[in-house]
Enzyme design. Structure first.
Site, PDB file in Angstrom:
ATOM      1  N   HIS A 162      88.887  -4.303 -34.546  1.00  0.00           N
ATOM      2  CA  HIS A 162      88.740  -5.395 -35.531  1.00  0.00           C
ATOM      3  C   HIS A 162      87.443  -6.172 -35.313  1.00  0.00           C
ATOM      4  O   HIS A 162      87.358  -7.343 -35.668  1.00  0.00           O
ATOM      5  CB  HIS A 162      89.930  -6.370 -35.468  1.00  0.00           C
ATOM      6  CG  HIS A 162      91.267  -5.702 -35.454  1.00  0.00           C
ATOM      7  ND1 HIS A 162      92.005  -5.467 -36.592  1.00  0.00           N
ATOM      8  CD2 HIS A 162      91.992  -5.177 -34.430  1.00  0.00           C
ATOM      9  CE1 HIS A 162      93.130  -4.847 -36.274  1.00  0.00           C
ATOM     10  NE2 HIS A 162      93.135  -4.649 -34.960  1.00  0.00           N
ATOM     11  N   SER A 283      58.790  -8.353 -42.749  1.00  0.00           N
ATOM     12  CA  SER A 283      59.061  -9.061 -43.992  1.00  0.00           C
ATOM     13  C   SER A 283      57.728  -9.493 -44.595  1.00  0.00           C
ATOM     14  O   SER A 283      56.795  -9.831 -43.873  1.00  0.00           O
ATOM     15  CB  SER A 283      59.929 -10.280 -43.696  1.00  0.00           C
ATOM     16  OG  SER A 283      59.779 -11.248 -44.710  1.00  0.00           O
ATOM     17  N   LYS A 289      59.935 -11.633 -38.712  1.00  0.00           N
ATOM     18  CA  LYS A 289      61.001 -10.653 -38.901  1.00  0.00           C
ATOM     19  C   LYS A 289      60.661  -9.244 -38.422  1.00  0.00           C
ATOM     20  O   LYS A 289      59.552  -8.769 -38.548  1.00  0.00           O
ATOM     21  CB  LYS A 289      61.386 -10.549 -40.386  1.00  0.00           C
ATOM     22  CG  LYS A 289      62.119 -11.740 -40.958  1.00  0.00           C
ATOM     23  CD  LYS A 289      63.442 -12.035 -40.286  1.00  0.00           C
ATOM     24  CE  LYS A 289      64.505 -10.998 -40.577  1.00  0.00           C
ATOM     25  NZ  LYS A 289      64.924 -10.996 -41.974  1.00  0.00           N
ATOM     26  N   GLU A 296      69.668   0.796 -42.053  1.00  0.00           N
ATOM     27  CA  GLU A 296      70.198   0.221 -43.294  1.00  0.00           C
ATOM     28  C   GLU A 296      70.135   1.234 -44.426  1.00  0.00           C
ATOM     29  O   GLU A 296      71.084   1.386 -45.207  1.00  0.00           O
ATOM     30  CB  GLU A 296      69.399  -1.026 -43.689  1.00  0.00           C
ATOM     31  CG  GLU A 296      69.600  -2.204 -42.765  1.00  0.00           C
ATOM     32  CD  GLU A 296      68.667  -3.349 -43.133  1.00  0.00           C
ATOM     33  OE1 GLU A 296      69.023  -4.136 -44.015  1.00  0.00           O
ATOM     34  OE2 GLU A 296      67.564  -3.437 -42.550  1.00  0.00           O
TER      35      GLU A 296
END
Ligand code: ARG
Length: 465
Positions: A162, A283, A289, A296
């Site tokens: 979980h 970024s 970043k 992804e």
């Protein structure tokens, strides 16, 4: 009626009008089935040799065909071939050019053959090749996981259920879970390959042919262990593609699950792993970043692969026997899945080489969250306390700790004995994270002895170590 009929098309004889431009554009598949050119030519070579052996072609005609096909193959390979969309697909583009090159002999190539069995053959030859490539990519990826497991063999981290800290495990145990997933993926592909590897040519349009062909000969020429059984099934069967796409979907889903873990682990919140700069992007607005775009995108691309599986199943549902033009829609999903899964596998394997795990952070993370609560319960079980009672006892101890802002390991013997008289001095071994990991010696458990065995077996399987 227009002046000119479509006699230029291999099927033009019975037509009295030219097809409209949009009909040609809409029905053409050459822009994607060009990918099958080598397989189409290999199939035609074997077919021509068989026709010659059966006396349906003279030796000269066969030689002319083989020569013409060799030229065409070279022209396509070197980008000199002129593809004509009005000739629909790869099969007719090659055949028409062959006839233009060698004349009447070329017109004999399609004897006893239909595009319906021809396209089935091409796809089977194509997927046979792609399956072998995917199996190699999967093996390379497994080697990456096993290599990392060896490097970090004794590093301890929290295991999760979980996404809540559950029990301490070895990082190597976690990594070897992916070795297992990709091992099953290899089994699935190898199994699917058995049903891909069946020779369809000779089914002709749907009913077979009355011409004296030799299907077994063609199968031997193309290295197929078997020929298909029912001609009607042969030209309408796309099960092998569905199975292939299902296997691809599961591979991509496995890659996606690992990608998700990397995205989490590389976050500042977890800080379990550092992904090398060469695999990250920045970024355009936030200078600080460093984003894990590869995992992804791999996660995102699982939508395409699963979508391809759904697309093909939907094409097949409700199709009457035998060949229907709908089946032309089988190719783009398969091609897209091959490209997506191949790139994702290769990139993930590369990426594994750019991971640095933070042993300190991983180990720190096992210190908070009562990860050894189950061990304390099991300890009580060994002292003859029924498991349900033991569970409740440890539950109360955890509640006490939460109130006192302590961990179980912070409690002294007296405090522990408030919850059960069965607890003795030997409890402290059980409460340590290392003790917990190494106590899990059940087959396939996370104890170092078990993981050492699993790792050695994986290394043997992959021929490394
Ligand atoms: N391009 C077609 C396909 O991909 C080849 C088979 C065409 N057969 C036919 N009867 N029109 O399915």
């Amino acid at each position: 009626m227009t002046e000119k009929n479509d006699i230029d098309k291999p099927w033009g004889g019975r037509f009295t009008e030219k097809t409209t431009a949009s009909t040609e554009t809409f029905t053409a598949s050459i822009h994607f089935d060009v990918r099958l050119y080598r397989h189409d030519i290999a199939g035609s070579r074997a077919h021509a040799k068989m026709l010659a052996k059966q006396g349906l072609l003279s030796k000269t005609e066969k030689d002319q065909i083989l020569q013409g096909l060799a030229e065409i193959e070279m022209e396509i390979k070197t980008g000199r071939f002129e593809f004509r969309p009005e000739l629909e697909d790869i099969h007719m583009n090659i055949e028409k050019t062959l006839v233009e090159k060698i004349g009447e002999a070329g017109e004999k190539l399609h004897t006893g053959r239909s595009r319906n069995d021809q396209v089935a053959l091409d796809m089977r030859l194509y997927l046979r090749e792609e399956c072998s490539k995917l199996l190699e990519l999967l093996t390379e990826l497994q080697k990456g996981f096993v290599g990392l497991a060896r490097q970090y063999i004794y590093a301890i981290m929290p295991g999760y259920t979980h996404l809540q800290r559950a029990q301490p495990v070895l990082l190597s145990h976690h990594l070897l879970a992916y070795y297992e997933m990709f091992r099953r993926d290899k089994e699935r592909l190898a199994d699917c390959l058995k049903r891909i590897n069946v020779m369809p040519l000779g089914a002709a349009a749907l009913a077979g042919t009355g011409l004296p062909i030799d299907r077994e000969f063609v199968a031997r020429e193309l290295d197929f262990p078997a020929i298909s059984t029912n001609s009607m099934d042969t030209v309408s069967d796309r099960d092998f593609m569905v199975e292939f796409l299902a296997a691809c979907s599961l591979i991509q889903v496995h890659l996606s699950r690992f990608s998700e873990e990397l995205v989490l682990w590389a976050s500042q919140e977890f800080s379990f792993v550092e992904i090398a700069d060469r695999f990250c992007t920045g970024s355009s607005i936030m200078p600080q970043k460093k984003n894990p775009d590869i995992p992804e995108l791999i996660r995102g691309k699982s939508g395409r692969v699963v979508g391809s599986l759904m697309a093909l199943l939907t094409v097949l549902k409700g199709l009457p026997l035998t060949y229907n033009r709908d089946l032309q829609e089988d190719k783009e999903p398969v091609f897209d899945a091959v490209d997506t899964v191949s790139h994702s596998l290769a990139l993930t394997a590369d990426l594994l080489g750019g991971l640095t795990f933070n042993r300190q952070t991983l180990s720190e993370a096992t210190k908070a969250g009562f990860l050894t609560a189950t061990d304390l319960a099991d300890y009580l079980v060994m002292k003859n306390v029924p498991f349900r009672q033991a569970h409740a006892i440890v539950g109360s101890a955890v509640a006490y700790c939460l109130e006192q802002a302590k961990e179980l390991t912070d409690l002294n013997l007296m405090e522990l004995q408030m919850f059960s008289e069965a607890i003795g001095q030997d409890v402290f071994e059980v409460l340590s994270v290392e003790g917990s990991v190494n106590s899990r010696t059940s087959a396939g458990g996370t104890a170092a002895v078990e993981v050492e065995k699993a790792l050695a077996a994986a290394e043997t399987d992959l021929g490394i170590g």
